[in-house]
Design a protein around this motif. Structure first.
Motif, PDB file in Angstrom:
ATOM      1  N   GLY A   1      32.436  47.725  36.726  1.00 52.45           N
ATOM      2  CA  GLY A   1      32.378  46.342  36.279  1.00 52.45           C
ATOM      3  C   GLY A   1      33.511  46.056  35.322  1.00 52.45           C
ATOM      4  O   GLY A   1      33.954  46.936  34.575  1.00 52.45           O
ATOM      5  N   ALA A   2      34.007  44.821  35.330  1.00 56.67           N
ATOM      6  CA  ALA A   2      35.097  44.431  34.435  1.00 56.67           C
ATOM      7  C   ALA A   2      34.896  42.995  33.993  1.00 56.67           C
ATOM      8  O   ALA A   2      34.406  42.147  34.763  1.00 56.67           O
ATOM      9  CB  ALA A   2      36.448  44.584  35.128  1.00 56.67           C
ATOM     10  N   TYR A   3      35.264  42.731  32.758  1.00 56.41           N
ATOM     11  CA  TYR A   3      35.216  41.376  32.212  1.00 56.41           C
ATOM     12  C   TYR A   3      36.630  40.958  31.829  1.00 56.41           C
ATOM     13  O   TYR A   3      37.391  41.751  31.256  1.00 56.41           O
ATOM     14  CB  TYR A   3      34.302  41.311  30.990  1.00 56.41           C
ATOM     15  N   GLN A   4      36.971  39.717  32.133  1.00 60.61           N
ATOM     16  CA  GLN A   4      38.330  39.215  31.946  1.00 60.61           C
ATOM     17  C   GLN A   4      38.296  37.994  31.035  1.00 60.61           C
ATOM     18  O   GLN A   4      37.501  37.070  31.251  1.00 60.61           O
ATOM     19  CB  GLN A   4      38.903  38.851  33.316  1.00 60.61           C
TER      20      GLN A   4
ATOM     21  N   PHE B   1      43.301  39.530  29.500  1.00 60.11           N
ATOM     22  CA  PHE B   1      42.963  40.913  29.189  1.00 60.11           C
ATOM     23  C   PHE B   1      41.721  41.274  29.988  1.00 60.11           C
ATOM     24  O   PHE B   1      40.718  40.546  29.954  1.00 60.11           O
ATOM     25  CB  PHE B   1      42.699  41.131  27.700  1.00 60.11           C
ATOM     26  N   THR B   2      41.805  42.380  30.721  1.00 58.93           N
ATOM     27  CA  THR B   2      40.713  42.834  31.573  1.00 58.93           C
ATOM     28  C   THR B   2      40.207  44.172  31.054  1.00 58.93           C
ATOM     29  O   THR B   2      40.950  45.157  31.038  1.00 58.93           O
ATOM     30  CB  THR B   2      41.179  42.982  33.030  1.00 58.93           C
TER      31      THR B   2
ATOM     32  N   ALA C   1      35.727  35.567  33.171  1.00 58.42           N
ATOM     33  CA  ALA C   1      35.532  35.961  34.565  1.00 58.42           C
ATOM     34  C   ALA C   1      35.135  37.428  34.627  1.00 58.42           C
ATOM     35  O   ALA C   1      35.329  38.181  33.665  1.00 58.42           O
ATOM     36  CB  ALA C   1      36.807  35.718  35.373  1.00 58.42           C
ATOM     37  N   TYR C   2      34.610  37.849  35.768  1.00 54.35           N
ATOM     38  CA  TYR C   2      34.122  39.220  35.880  1.00 54.35           C
ATOM     39  C   TYR C   2      34.045  39.655  37.342  1.00 54.35           C
ATOM     40  O   TYR C   2      34.061  38.838  38.263  1.00 54.35           O
ATOM     41  CB  TYR C   2      32.726  39.342  35.253  1.00 54.35           C
ATOM     42  N   PHE C   3      33.967  40.974  37.527  1.00 54.46           N
ATOM     43  CA  PHE C   3      33.605  41.513  38.847  1.00 54.46           C
ATOM     44  C   PHE C   3      32.681  42.702  38.658  1.00 54.46           C
ATOM     45  O   PHE C   3      32.749  43.423  37.657  1.00 54.46           O
ATOM     46  CB  PHE C   3      34.843  41.866  39.683  1.00 54.46           C
TER      47      PHE C   3
END
Length: 479
Positions: free
Chosen positions: A288-291, A267-268, A311-313
């Motif tokens: 920004g996104a967190y996974q 889930f992102t 994980a993230y970007f």
């Protein structure tokens, strides 16, 4: 949102002649025909396309198509085990048809992506070759939900862009595209607010073996409930002088009899705030996104260990467009995309799902060194518009690994010991685009240079091929 995206570059379907001379001839014919038609059509670039005008399309019927011929080459390969230098001719063909009877729509799109003359051990894969595929075949329903709002429901096969296109995108630069089979719903109003919800089975491009790809073999793409994507995306206008987005996407994957997977259940969740460039003011793009979820480390049937995902970007961009004839814009770009960390009890490599990356990280195709995982990068971008028909972009990026024990970006180069350091190198790219005939004929050309750093030179599987040079030339003819 139109189910048939604007600005696409379809092409005529060609046979799979693998001889270099035949390929060059075919590319020459396409380019020559495009130039001839562009030169003789004059002002035939009206709102209705040439094909619509030629057949006298009835009210409500939209027919568009086009040709993109590309020549690209690379030297100083960065991928382990791939051709040190490569030259490829590719053709992208799409033909799009939609009938809008109000409130019902029906449409489809044929997409034909082929490549020629590449080496047997080329890096070209399903992102370059997907011959004769019906990427869209859908039914739609459009209706009003208020005095200033409307909704669109689409079911079947479709392509789509969501938000920044970093997670779900219809590909533009790439030769083939992502497509989905399922349902999407879009609601929007006159103030710039929009809600998109979807459930779909992503199409898995076929064939995916090297020989069939090299032969431009035709196989119908596959979709099944073994791979599903779902979620929602909200856009809110007029927030802090810009536009705000929040989203959440789920991905569920399991093995099938013919495909072994990492059994991803992700889930992102993410958010974005941006302000479009405009002369005389600052602009920005912050996302920004967190996974999270679970996945397995490999696709091996013997790997049955589920790992927690964390994980993230992050993408941050700030720029300014200056007033003046050429409308110069300068911007600073920063990207941080997590990678696998040695000793971590969780899985940390960010999964970009079905996103596009050319606009952030440079050309893809035979190039595409930088992907949206295990990257720490900062750079400067400059853009100008010499006239109304052309634009120029130049960008410099410094590249590091976010985690020294994971592979860097999309290169496949890795040092599990971490002894090769973090510095991957310096990338410089330049692009020039020009419209020759409005809405009909234009070209796009660019180059990229990757000055390899310590990591891409010293990692155990790093090819000893010197710095990477890449160039491409695209000619588009829309009809």
């Amino acid at each position: 949102m139109r189910a048939i995206a604007q600005g696409t570059t379809p092409a005529i379907i060609h046979g799979a002649n693998r001889r270099a001379g035949g390929v060059a001839g075919r590319v020459g014919v396409v380019i020559g025909a495009a130039a001839l038609l562009g030169g003789t059509a004059g002002v035939a670039h009206a709102k209705d396309g040439l094909l619509e005008q030629a057949i006298g399309a009835p009210e409500g019927l939209t027919i568009t198509g086009g040709v993109r011929a590309r020549v690209e080459g690379i030297d100083g390969q960065f991928r382990p085990g791939k051709a040190e230098d490569d030259l490829m001719f590719s053709l992208k063909t799409t033909l799009q048809v939609e009938y809008d009877g109000g409130p019902f729509r029906v449409g489809g799109e044929l997409w034909d992506a082929r490549a020629y003359n590449e080496h047997a051990n080329s890096s070209a894969g399903t992102t370059e070759v997907n011959a004769m595929e019906m990427v869209q075949a859908y039914l739609g329903l459009d209706f009003k939900t208020g005095a200033r709002s409307e909704a669109r429901l689409t079911a079947g096969r479709f392509t789509m862009n969501l938000g920044s296109r970093r997670l779900i995108a219809r590909q533009a630069f790439r030769n083939s595209t992502n497509a989905f089979t399922g349902v999407n719903f879009v609601w929007k109003d006159s103030r710039g607010n929009q809600i998109t919800a979807l459930w779909a089975m992503p199409q898995q491009r076929l064939p995916d073996d090297a020989q069939s790809i090299h032969d431009n073999a035709v196989h119908w793409d596959r979709e099944s409930t073994d791979l599903q994507v779902w979620g929602a995306h909200l856009t809110k206008g007029q927030v802090l002088g810009g536009v705000a987005e929040v989203y959440g996407f789920g991905l569920d994957e399991r093995d099938s009899p013919s495909v072994q997977t990492r059994n991803r259940h992700l889930f992102t969740s993410g958010a974005r705030l941006y302000r479009k460039p405009r002369a005389g003011r600052l602009d920005y793009d912050l996302e920004g996104a967190y996974q999270f979820g679970r996945t397995r480390l490999t696709t091996s049937p013997s790997d049955v260990t589920d790992l927690d995902v964390s994980a993230y970007f992050i993408h941050a961009e700030a720029g300014r467009t200056f007033a003046g004839g050429w409308q110069p814009r300068l911007s600073f770009d920063f990207d941080l995309d997590s990678g696998e960390r040695q000793g971590s009890k969780s899985y940390n490599r960010f999964d970009t799902l079905f996103g596009a990356r050319r606009f952030d990280f440079g050309p893809t195709g035979l190039y595409g060194a930088v992907g949206r995982f295990n990257v720490l990068s900062g750079g400067l971008r400059g853009e100008v518009k010499p006239d109304a028909k052309s634009d120029v972009m130049v960008m410099y990026r410094a590249l590091w690994l976010a985690s020294r024990t994971d592979s860097f970006g999309s290169t496949g180069v890795r040092d599990a010991s971490g002894q090769s350091g973090r510095f991957a190198g310096n990338q410089v790219e330049a692009r020039y685009r020009r419209t020759l005939v409005p809405d009909m004929l234009h070209f796009d050309t660019g180059v990229a240079y990757l000055a390899k750093g310590r990591f891409l030179k010293q990692a155990p599987n790093a090819p000893q091929t010197g710095d990477t040079k890449y160039g491409y030339f695209d000619l588009y003819f829309d009809f």
